[in-house]
Design an enzyme around this catalytic site. Structure first.
Site, PDB file in Angstrom:
ATOM      1  N   LEU A  30       1.006  -1.273   0.006  1.00  0.00           N
ATOM      2  CA  LEU A  30      -0.201   0.127  -0.155  1.00  0.00           C
ATOM      3  C   LEU A  30       0.855   1.392   0.109  1.00  0.00           C
ATOM      4  O   LEU A  30       2.046   1.257   0.713  1.00  0.00           O
ATOM      5  CB  LEU A  30      -0.870   0.186   1.217  1.00  0.00           C
ATOM      6  CG  LEU A  30      -1.893  -1.003   1.154  1.00  0.00           C
ATOM      7  CD1 LEU A  30      -2.952  -0.833   2.629  1.00  0.00           C
ATOM      8  CD2 LEU A  30      -3.153  -0.878   0.184  1.00  0.00           C
ATOM      9  N   LYS A  47       5.464  -0.368  13.260  1.00  0.00           N
ATOM     10  CA  LYS A  47       4.809   0.356  12.031  1.00  0.00           C
ATOM     11  C   LYS A  47       4.197   1.952  12.412  1.00  0.00           C
ATOM     12  O   LYS A  47       4.557   2.780  11.815  1.00  0.00           O
ATOM     13  CB  LYS A  47       3.665  -0.478  11.455  1.00  0.00           C
ATOM     14  CG  LYS A  47       4.087  -1.709  10.956  1.00  0.00           C
ATOM     15  CD  LYS A  47       3.118  -2.473  10.296  1.00  0.00           C
ATOM     16  CE  LYS A  47       3.353  -3.712   9.669  1.00  0.00           C
ATOM     17  NZ  LYS A  47       2.328  -4.820   9.386  1.00  0.00           N
TER      18      LYS A  47
END
Length: 812
Positions: free
Chosen positions: A611, A680
């Site tokens: 993504l 993340k």
């Protein structure tokens, strides 16, 4: 009339000399031809080395002499079939060898090898080969070049062509031109002493040019063992190709800087007569070769070729007394010229306090002594500094007459070198802008030539050299994608992805020419055991241009190599999250190093697999927007697990399915502990412009700490103990029309992760499978936050994201 010159390789073997015969006989059917030949390949060197052995009193010179005799005899026995001609040729050749034998014996006896004697010795190479060729070709007439190529002795000890006398004698010799004439190249005679001299190594080309100019030949053809001038040295640059057309100036510049296709003095005589030169391959006569002429029509290329000279030394003459003083440079070059020292590059600072001169390393010591002597008084008073030679350098010349019409060539050249970590030590460019020359550290010569050749589109393809570390699920998928796309990228994008290194957790293979991706697994198994230090040394030591290190591991040790790679101008692409989520100072240092070095540090797949999350955040910030809040489901693994939970699929089974289908890490506890999501979140927070550390993230986890202790087998054994509790909670949520989501959140730099519930209608509610979703609230997207959603886990999509990062670097 044509003049054809054949080099040593063209007469060096039976095969090549028979090719010569066919070429000459074909041309002679159309017009008269004059054939100029060099000595048999390697013979000139052998003549000189044998002379040195005799000079040193080494009796083995006799063995070397006999080997030369045998080589010529074998050639004659093989190619001359007519008995009478063969016998006459043997008599001629043996008479020459008897003379040569006597000269060697004299050198051996008196231990003296004067320039006169050495010139006489090397003349026998061309005299022997030309007699063989003249006998081989039917109706050919042999001429002794010494009868019409005349030199005169200069003060510096060198023999210089007497052009006026030579032209007159050439015209007189060939006034009644035979159909086929054969002339030994290279050799000449002193016009005053009648001693045998020569025109220098490579002088056979010069002989041919002198004859062609004197007789106004239609063309001068240089027959060698290559198809013509190449854009660069093909031994260094595989993608180098033949240049179809060159101007005289371009050819001269390339020859002066290491392109050994033509001896540089060859060009001048034919240039002033506007006689074209064609360079052709004896072994591939159908190839058109390279044509050299005055003007090139429809020439659109700014750069024609890149040439180089290794073994360069740079002497810098410097001192404050040089500023504004007239005559310093005259003294420098006069002193060097008087001592027979040639300079091929000069670079002077505008302040005039230093002049750098490039020359062969072999001349540097003598040059230092000469200049120190010339400026002894200035050095003694401190007005000038003592001379010193910087050795181990190389000189590169970028050549093309059209450079003068293209702005920014020099900027692009030096920018390209800089991004590859190559420093320019000195540079020079004439006002004609035909040649930009510069000196670099010799260890970077190969890398420099490759990156320049590629950058200026002289290569057929743009090449990216990849080191891939990790051949697990992601790494193996990436290699397969590169293999399957390789041909299409070359054909449609003119891009060649060259995998030059592959490393697993224990083994590694390296090949700068490219690894066969069909057999890399077998090669890895057979390779030696390696470690991260060996990996670092091999990647940096290959010193290859346009290089990218791709990390598909989860190794802390491998991520620790990034800083070193970036400092050596190697771009880094990381699927590994450790580096970008480590302590903030290390993260910033990596980013700043990449920026300073002009290389790339890309880690898009650290968050969201394929993504475009990090790229979007960067684009928003670069456009002036500010990220206020990030809310995200960042673990495809956890999202898969909580979407799998049902009355028939307990929690432990859902975790097992995530592992079996490749969504989770090999050890699912990494996902369940929230470490992966925290990493993340830290990466996104930093990319959003905030300073963040993992220890500062507020954590609300859903698995008891005790489950993360012990072995992985213990974990799987105890995991079903949680099934009942999760099932009870799941039923309550289902009744309330809510769902679980493990959400990472950042608001104005404050970070947290927790398992929370979302109601129907929330953007996260219908998130399926292993998908990820990121909601960005910015100053521009405040009322309606931006949503990025899609597959966020899986080897294939992660590999595709890494591939996209590679392509983004290739397109720079």
């Amino acid at each position: 009339m044509k003049v054809l010159k054949f080099g040593g390789t063209s007469v060096g073997s039976v095969k090549s000399i028979m090719c010569l015969k066919r070429i000459v006989e074909k041309e002679a059917k159309k017009q008269s031809v004059i054939i100029v030949v060099s000595a048999l390949g390697g013979i000139t060197d052998k003549l000189l080395s044998t002379a040195q052995m005799a000079l040193n009193g080494d009796e083995s010179y006799k063995r070397e002499f006999d080997a030369m005799v045998n080589r010529h005899h074998q050639m004659i026995d093989t190619i001359i079939t007519d008995t009478t001609k063969r016998e006459n040729l043997f008599n001629t050749v043996d008479a020459l060898f008897e003379q040569l034998k006597s000269i060697y014996y004299g050198v051996y006896l008196i231990h003296d090898l004067s320039e006169k004697t050495q010139n006489a010795i090397v003349s026998y190479g061309e005299r022997l080969s030309s007699n063989i060729v003249a006998t081989l070709i039917k109706n050919a007439c042999w001429f002794d070049a010494r009868d019409f190529i005349k030199t005169e002795h200069k003060k510096n000890g060198k023999h210089i062509l007497d052009s006026e006398l030579t032209n007159s004698l050439v015209c007189e010799t060939f006034k009644d031109l035979p159909r086929i004439s054969v002339v030994p190249g290279f050799i000449s005679k002193d016009k005053n002493t009648d001693e045998t001299t020569n025109l220098g190594r490579g002088g056979s080309d010069y002989t041919a040019a002198i004859i062609a100019a004197a007789l106004d030949a239609e063309v001068l053809e240089i027959w060698t063992d290559v198809d013509g001038f190449m854009t660069a040295d093909p031994r260094i640059i595989q993608t180098a190709y033949t240049i179809n057309e060159l101007s005289y100036i371009e050819a001269m510049e390339l020859c002066n800087f290491g392109a050994k296709v033509i001896y540089p003095p060859t060009i001048y005589p034919v240039c002033i007569k506007n006689i074209p030169i064609r360079v052709k391959n004896t072994f591939n006569p159908k190839n058109p070769g390279t044509i050299i002429k005055k003007e090139i029509n429809n020439d659109t290329k700014a750069i024609k070729g890149i040439s180089s000279i290794s073994g360069t030394a740079l002497i810098t003459v410097t001192g404050l007394s040089m500023v504004g003083v007239i005559g310093v440079n005259r003294r420098i070059f006069t002193a060097l010229a008087n001592n027979g020292i040639s300079v091929f590059m000069v670079s002077q600072a505008s302040s005039e306090n230093s002049t750098s001169i490039g020359m062969k390393e072999s001349d540097s010591e003598a040059a230092v002594n000469v200049l120190n002597e010339e400026f002894a008084k200035e050095i003694e008073t401190g007005a000038m500094f003592p001379m010193r030679a910087e050795k181990g350098l190389a000189t590169i010349a970028v050549v093309g007459e059209n450079m003068k019409h293209v702005p920014g060539i020099a900027g692009k050249l030096f920018g390209t070198l800089g991004r590859s970590g190559i420093s320019v030590i000195a540079c020079a460019q004439g006002a004609s802008e035909t040649n930009i020359s510069f000196v670099i550290n010799g260890m970077y010569l190969r890398k420099s030539l490759n990156v320049l050749h590629d950058s200026f589109f002289l290569s057929e393809y743009n090449v990216l050299n990849l080191f891939i570390c990790g051949v697990g699920t992601v790494g193996s998928k990436l290699i397969e994608q590169i293999r399957s796309q390789h041909d299409e990228l070359k054909q449609n994008r003119r891009l060649q992805l060259n995998v030059v290194g592959i490393a697993s957790s224990h083994n590694a293979i390296f090949d700068r020419e490219g690894i066969d991706l069909d057999t890399y697994k077998e090669q890895l198994v057979q390779s030696e055991i390696t470690d991260t230090e060996t990996l670092r040394r091999e990647v940096i030591g290959m010193n290859i241009f346009n290089s990218v290190f791709v990390d598909c591991t989860a190794s802390k040790d491998v991520s620790a190599l990034y800083q070193d790679f970036l400092e050596h101008n190697i771009s880094v692409i990381a699927a590994n999250k450790i580096a970008a989520s480590s302590d903030y100072e290390s993260y910033i240092k990596l980013k700043q190093t990449a920026l300073a070095k002009g290389v790339k540090f890309r880690f898009e797949t650290n968050v969201g697999a394929g993504l475009p999350i990090i790229g979007t955040i960067n684009d928003l910030r670069n456009s002036g927007d500010k990220i206020l809040k990030i809310e995200a489901v960042l673990s495809g693994t956890l999202n898969f697990i909580f979407n799998e939970l049902s009355e028939n699929v307990p929690f432990s089974e859902a975790v097992r399915r995530a592992k079996e289908q490749g969504y989770s890490e090999p050890d699912p506890r990494i996902d369940l502990s929230g470490i992966d999501v925290i990493r993340k979140l830290i990466i996104l927070t930093r990319e959003a412009g905030y300073k963040a550390e993992q220890d500062n993230v507020e954590k609300k986890l859903f698995i008891p700490e005790s489950f993360f202790n012990g072995s992985l087998d213990d974990f799987w054994k105890h995991l079903p103990m949680l099934d009942d509790e999760f099932e009870q909670k799941r039923k309550r949520l289902e009744a309330q029309n809510k769902r679980w989501r493990f959400v990472a959140k950042m608001e104005m730099g404050n970070t947290s992760v927790e398992l929370t519930t979302v109601e129907k209608g929330h953007p996260f509610y219908n998130l399926e499978g292993s998908n990820n979703i990121v909601m960005l609230t910015t100053e521009r997207y405040k009322e309606y936050p931006m949503l990025i959603q899609g597959y966020g886990a899986g080897a294939s999509v992660t590999a595709a994201g890494v591939f996209a990062n590679i392509m983004s670097i290739a397109n720079i």
